[in-house]
Design a protein around this motif. Structure first.
Motif, PDB file in Angstrom:
ATOM      1  N   ARG A 198    -104.760 -15.188  -8.480  1.00 16.53           N
ATOM      2  CA  ARG A 198    -103.756 -15.039  -9.637  1.00 16.53           C
ATOM      3  C   ARG A 198    -104.195 -13.818 -10.415  1.00 16.53           C
ATOM      4  O   ARG A 198    -103.311 -12.981 -10.954  1.00 16.53           O
ATOM      5  CB  ARG A 198    -104.320 -16.239 -10.701  1.00 16.53           C
ATOM      6  N   ARG A 199    -105.517 -13.213 -10.596  1.00 13.32           N
ATOM      7  CA  ARG A 199    -105.958 -12.223 -11.205  1.00 13.32           C
ATOM      8  C   ARG A 199    -105.578 -10.922 -10.459  1.00 13.32           C
ATOM      9  O   ARG A 199    -105.102  -9.981 -11.006  1.00 13.32           O
ATOM     10  CB  ARG A 199    -107.307 -12.087 -11.345  1.00 13.32           C
ATOM     11  N   GLN A 200    -105.509 -11.021  -9.009  1.00  9.67           N
ATOM     12  CA  GLN A 200    -105.119 -10.052  -8.253  1.00  9.67           C
ATOM     13  C   GLN A 200    -103.582  -9.717  -8.424  1.00  9.67           C
ATOM     14  O   GLN A 200    -102.886  -8.490  -8.409  1.00  9.67           O
ATOM     15  CB  GLN A 200    -105.253 -10.054  -6.787  1.00  9.67           C
ATOM     16  N   VAL A 201    -102.797 -10.830  -8.610  1.00  7.25           N
ATOM     17  CA  VAL A 201    -101.459 -10.642  -9.144  1.00  7.25           C
ATOM     18  C   VAL A 201    -100.926 -10.109 -10.038  1.00  7.25           C
ATOM     19  O   VAL A 201    -100.187  -9.256 -10.265  1.00  7.25           O
ATOM     20  CB  VAL A 201    -100.801 -12.040  -8.747  1.00  7.25           C
ATOM     21  N   ARG A 202    -101.673 -10.550 -11.014  1.00  9.84           N
ATOM     22  CA  ARG A 202    -101.694 -10.197 -12.391  1.00  9.84           C
ATOM     23  C   ARG A 202    -101.916  -8.627 -12.707  1.00  9.84           C
ATOM     24  O   ARG A 202    -101.161  -7.958 -13.500  1.00  9.84           O
ATOM     25  CB  ARG A 202    -102.535 -10.888 -13.396  1.00  9.84           C
ATOM     26  N   THR A 203    -102.900  -8.327 -12.049  1.00 13.88           N
ATOM     27  CA  THR A 203    -103.344  -6.625 -12.060  1.00 13.88           C
ATOM     28  C   THR A 203    -102.640  -5.881 -11.395  1.00 13.88           C
ATOM     29  O   THR A 203    -102.804  -4.657 -11.095  1.00 13.88           O
ATOM     30  CB  THR A 203    -104.872  -6.631 -12.012  1.00 13.88           C
ATOM     31  N   GLY A 204    -101.953  -6.326 -10.232  1.00 13.12           N
ATOM     32  CA  GLY A 204    -100.881  -5.523  -9.466  1.00 13.12           C
ATOM     33  C   GLY A 204    -101.808  -5.256  -7.997  1.00 13.12           C
ATOM     34  O   GLY A 204    -101.086  -4.453  -7.222  1.00 13.12           O
ATOM     35  N   VAL A 205    -102.818  -5.741  -7.929  1.00 11.72           N
ATOM     36  CA  VAL A 205    -103.297  -5.355  -6.467  1.00 11.72           C
ATOM     37  C   VAL A 205    -102.696  -6.155  -5.549  1.00 11.72           C
ATOM     38  O   VAL A 205    -102.770  -5.668  -4.366  1.00 11.72           O
ATOM     39  CB  VAL A 205    -105.063  -6.290  -6.734  1.00 11.72           C
ATOM     40  N   LEU A 206    -102.166  -7.365  -5.820  1.00  9.61           N
ATOM     41  CA  LEU A 206    -101.125  -7.972  -4.706  1.00  9.61           C
ATOM     42  C   LEU A 206     -99.792  -7.821  -5.549  1.00  9.61           C
ATOM     43  O   LEU A 206     -99.580  -8.641  -6.511  1.00  9.61           O
ATOM     44  CB  LEU A 206    -101.695  -9.567  -4.856  1.00  9.61           C
ATOM     45  N   ALA A 207     -98.877  -7.033  -4.915  1.00 15.74           N
ATOM     46  CA  ALA A 207     -97.603  -6.942  -5.581  1.00 15.74           C
ATOM     47  C   ALA A 207     -96.822  -7.836  -4.970  1.00 15.74           C
ATOM     48  O   ALA A 207     -96.937  -8.616  -4.173  1.00 15.74           O
ATOM     49  CB  ALA A 207     -97.381  -5.318  -5.102  1.00 15.74           C
ATOM     50  N   PRO A 208     -95.464  -8.288  -5.690  1.00 10.59           N
ATOM     51  CA  PRO A 208     -94.574  -9.214  -5.411  1.00 10.59           C
ATOM     52  C   PRO A 208     -93.973  -8.838  -3.891  1.00 10.59           C
ATOM     53  O   PRO A 208     -93.792  -7.596  -3.809  1.00 10.59           O
ATOM     54  CB  PRO A 208     -93.522  -8.996  -6.559  1.00 10.59           C
ATOM     55  N   GLY A 209     -93.820  -9.607  -3.224  1.00  8.92           N
ATOM     56  CA  GLY A 209     -93.687  -9.522  -1.785  1.00  8.92           C
ATOM     57  C   GLY A 209     -94.576  -9.216  -0.743  1.00  8.92           C
ATOM     58  O   GLY A 209     -94.365  -9.192   0.487  1.00  8.92           O
ATOM     59  N   ALA A 210     -95.741  -9.180  -1.166  1.00  6.50           N
ATOM     60  CA  ALA A 210     -96.898  -8.789  -0.564  1.00  6.50           C
ATOM     61  C   ALA A 210     -97.433  -9.867   0.203  1.00  6.50           C
ATOM     62  O   ALA A 210     -97.348 -11.014  -0.377  1.00  6.50           O
ATOM     63  CB  ALA A 210     -98.089  -8.170  -1.278  1.00  6.50           C
ATOM     64  N   ALA A 211     -97.844  -9.760   1.378  1.00  7.81           N
ATOM     65  CA  ALA A 211     -98.350 -10.892   2.347  1.00  7.81           C
ATOM     66  C   ALA A 211     -99.897 -11.121   2.005  1.00  7.81           C
ATOM     67  O   ALA A 211    -100.395 -10.000   1.762  1.00  7.81           O
ATOM     68  CB  ALA A 211     -98.124 -10.715   3.742  1.00  7.81           C
ATOM     69  N   LEU A 212    -100.247 -12.281   1.625  1.00  6.83           N
ATOM     70  CA  LEU A 212    -101.637 -12.137   1.427  1.00  6.83           C
ATOM     71  C   LEU A 212    -102.245 -12.260   2.859  1.00  6.83           C
ATOM     72  O   LEU A 212    -101.650 -12.340   4.027  1.00  6.83           O
ATOM     73  CB  LEU A 212    -102.120 -13.788   1.083  1.00  6.83           C
ATOM     74  N   PRO A 213    -103.678 -11.935   2.887  1.00  5.80           N
ATOM     75  CA  PRO A 213    -104.413 -12.041   4.207  1.00  5.80           C
ATOM     76  C   PRO A 213    -104.183 -13.233   4.824  1.00  5.80           C
ATOM     77  O   PRO A 213    -104.235 -14.324   4.122  1.00  5.80           O
ATOM     78  CB  PRO A 213    -105.880 -11.692   3.595  1.00  5.80           C
ATOM     79  N   SER A 214    -104.649 -13.239   6.203  1.00  4.69           N
ATOM     80  CA  SER A 214    -104.608 -14.435   6.998  1.00  4.69           C
ATOM     81  C   SER A 214    -105.564 -15.314   6.666  1.00  4.69           C
ATOM     82  O   SER A 214    -106.723 -14.993   5.853  1.00  4.69           O
ATOM     83  CB  SER A 214    -104.714 -14.129   8.439  1.00  4.69           C
TER      84      SER A 214
END
Length: 119
Positions: free
Chosen positions: A18-34
């Motif tokens: 959640r924090r990575q999404v909030r801070t932009g580390v994980l952007a919308p549309g990005a795949a999470l690691p396996s």
């Protein structure tokens, strides 16, 4: 890394993502690691990852299927993580509410009929 601090590991992992999404580390549309990458990165089991993904999917933070890639959904305009109220999403909710309303009416008719039978 996940810490032994009394908070279940799956909740800690969900909060980290959640924090990575909030801070932009994980952007919308990005795949999470396996799954194997997440296991190695955070030192957790696949059941911890599955539990965290279940939470994040139910919150609308990510979407995907077991055995397939999991993608970040994004953030709403107010900065909250999760589903945004797109017209299609709102239309789907309205449709579901109509179905529930019809079902409640059916149950009320059934209940009334049963009360008459039992009286």
């Amino acid at each position: 890394m996940i810490e032994p601090n009394g908070i279940p590991a799956y909740q800690q992992l969900a909060e980290l993502i959640r924090r990575q999404v909030r801070t932009g580390v994980l952007a919308p549309g990005a795949a999470l690691p396996s799954m194997s990458q997440l296991m190695k990165q955070y030192g957790v089991s696949n059941s911890v990852i599955n539990s965290a993904m279940h939470i994040l999917k139910s919150e609308g933070v990510v979407r995907g299927q077991q055995g397939k890639a999991v993608y970040v959904v994004g953030m709403s305009p107010d900065g909250a993580v999760g589903r945004t109220a797109t017209p299609a999403y709102v239309q789907d909710l309205e449709h579901r509410m109509e179905q529930l309303g019809r079902r409640v009416e059916e149950l009320e008719r059934w209940r009334t009929g049963m009360a008459d039978v039992l009286a």
